[in-house]
Enzyme design. Structure first.
Site, PDB file in Angstrom:
ATOM      1  N   HIS A 121     -46.013  51.647 153.433  1.00 13.10           N
ATOM      2  CA  HIS A 121     -44.873  51.891 152.550  1.00 13.10           C
ATOM      3  C   HIS A 121     -43.659  51.231 153.184  1.00 13.10           C
ATOM      4  O   HIS A 121     -43.139  51.716 154.200  1.00 13.10           O
ATOM      5  CB  HIS A 121     -44.648  53.397 152.352  1.00 13.10           C
ATOM      6  CG  HIS A 121     -45.769  54.075 151.647  1.00 13.10           C
ATOM      7  ND1 HIS A 121     -46.184  55.363 151.941  1.00 13.10           N
ATOM      8  CD2 HIS A 121     -46.568  53.639 150.632  1.00 13.10           C
ATOM      9  CE1 HIS A 121     -47.184  55.676 151.159  1.00 13.10           C
ATOM     10  NE2 HIS A 121     -47.446  54.653 150.350  1.00 13.10           N
ATOM     11  N   GLU A 161     -40.352  52.913 154.673  1.00 14.87           N
ATOM     12  CA  GLU A 161     -40.423  53.914 155.734  1.00 14.87           C
ATOM     13  C   GLU A 161     -40.210  53.258 157.096  1.00 14.87           C
ATOM     14  O   GLU A 161     -41.110  53.159 157.930  1.00 14.87           O
ATOM     15  CB  GLU A 161     -41.765  54.652 155.642  1.00 14.87           C
ATOM     16  CG  GLU A 161     -41.889  55.422 154.331  1.00 14.87           C
ATOM     17  CD  GLU A 161     -43.272  56.003 154.077  1.00 14.87           C
ATOM     18  OE1 GLU A 161     -44.163  55.845 154.937  1.00 14.87           O
ATOM     19  OE2 GLU A 161     -43.463  56.621 153.014  1.00 14.87           O
ATOM     20  N   HIS A 181     -46.129  56.830 159.204  1.00 16.93           N
ATOM     21  CA  HIS A 181     -45.364  56.911 157.959  1.00 16.93           C
ATOM     22  C   HIS A 181     -44.022  57.599 158.187  1.00 16.93           C
ATOM     23  O   HIS A 181     -43.770  58.166 159.251  1.00 16.93           O
ATOM     24  CB  HIS A 181     -46.142  57.733 156.914  1.00 16.93           C
ATOM     25  CG  HIS A 181     -47.294  57.011 156.298  1.00 16.93           C
ATOM     26  ND1 HIS A 181     -47.313  56.609 154.976  1.00 16.93           N
ATOM     27  CD2 HIS A 181     -48.469  56.609 156.821  1.00 16.93           C
ATOM     28  CE1 HIS A 181     -48.462  56.000 154.713  1.00 16.93           C
ATOM     29  NE2 HIS A 181     -49.179  55.998 155.820  1.00 16.93           N
ATOM     30  N   GLU A 224     -46.454  61.532 160.152  1.00 17.55           N
ATOM     31  CA  GLU A 224     -45.246  61.467 159.339  1.00 17.55           C
ATOM     32  C   GLU A 224     -44.017  61.839 160.172  1.00 17.55           C
ATOM     33  O   GLU A 224     -44.018  62.859 160.860  1.00 17.55           O
ATOM     34  CB  GLU A 224     -45.352  62.445 158.156  1.00 17.55           C
ATOM     35  CG  GLU A 224     -46.540  62.223 157.242  1.00 17.55           C
ATOM     36  CD  GLU A 224     -46.221  61.279 156.101  1.00 17.55           C
ATOM     37  OE1 GLU A 224     -45.072  60.814 156.009  1.00 17.55           O
ATOM     38  OE2 GLU A 224     -47.134  61.031 155.282  1.00 17.55           O
TER      39      GLU A 224
END
Length: 247
Positions: A40, A43, A136, A206
């Site tokens: 992504h 990010e 992420h 994350e």
């Protein structure tokens, strides 16, 4: 590794200690670790964690040397170069979320996903893979945490590594970590690679876009230094998990 839809390079790194004979029993006994980031493109905090991983791995510390002596690291710093270059937040140039295209990627529309899967298959044939971690950023939750899978017969198997991480990094939350395999996540790297490799230590790590609500950095925004330290702590957790003796 390959070219993207726009013709940009997608590079990967191999980091390990140099062996006199790459085919020796000692060299082949090294286990594999695969780490990736920025599927992504928006990010960017994932890239700072990746920077922490790479800089620690190539450093002269005894811990880094031990990691290079025991493992072969395959690293893809940016999985979606087109998205990063063109300022996309979540998608590729084809307008697709590449982290939903790991189950059956198209060589034409998803060349990076397809090439990464070929690389991992080759890597898995060469040596046992101990850890796969995709980095992420998270836009809603605080702290750093992991999404993992679940093995019904051995639920602890996928939870040990994140638990170790929580003890080494006080802004990593084991409580916020989740371990499940819903059908809606079948196309993610975490679930698709779990079914491909059949190993417990496959995670999405994350990092909050905001900061922490616990530990030393409670109520502070994450700086680049904090994110880089999280990347280092990921590797230190690997040392503890693999019970590597530091000389």
């Amino acid at each position: 590794m390959t070219r993207t839809l726009a013709g940009n390079k997608c590079d990967f790194l191999t980091i390990t200690s140099k062996d006199k004979d790459p085919k020796s029993a000692k060299a082949m006994a090294k286990k594999g670790v695969f780490i990736s980031a920025r599927v992504h493109p928006g990010e960017s905090n994932a890239s700072w964690m990746m920077k922490g991983v790479i800089e620690f791995l190539v450093s002269n510390t005894p811990e880094a040397k031990a990691l290079r002596d025991h493992f072969v690291f395959k690293i893809v710093p940016i999985l979606n170069p087109d998205g990063v270059i063109n300022g996309n937040y979540r998608c590729s140039l084809a307008g697709q979320d590449l982290n939903r295209r790991w189950k059956a990627p198209s060589k034409i529309l998803h060349p990076v996903n397809s090439s990464v899967k070929r690389l991992i298959r080759s890597f898995a044939k060469e040596r046992e893979i101990l850890l796969y971690c995709d980095l992420h950023g998270h836009s809603r939750r605080k702290n750093i945490f992991m999404y993992g899978n679940n093995i019904k017969e051995q639920p602890h198997a996928t939870r040990v590594f994140p638990y170790i991480m929580s003890k080494l990094c006080d802004y990593f939350s084991f409580e916020q970590s989740r371990f499940s395999m819903s059908r809606t996540k079948d196309g993610t790297a975490r679930v698709a690679m779990f079914k491909e490799l059949n190993i417990p230590n496959i995670f999405t790590m994350e990092a909050s876009f905001c900061g922490a609500d616990r530990g030393k950095y409670k109520d502070q925004h994450f700086t680049t230094e904090y994110l880089m330290l999280a990347g280092q702590r990921l590797l230190e957790s690997l040392i503890v998990f693999a019970k590597i003796e530091i000389k």
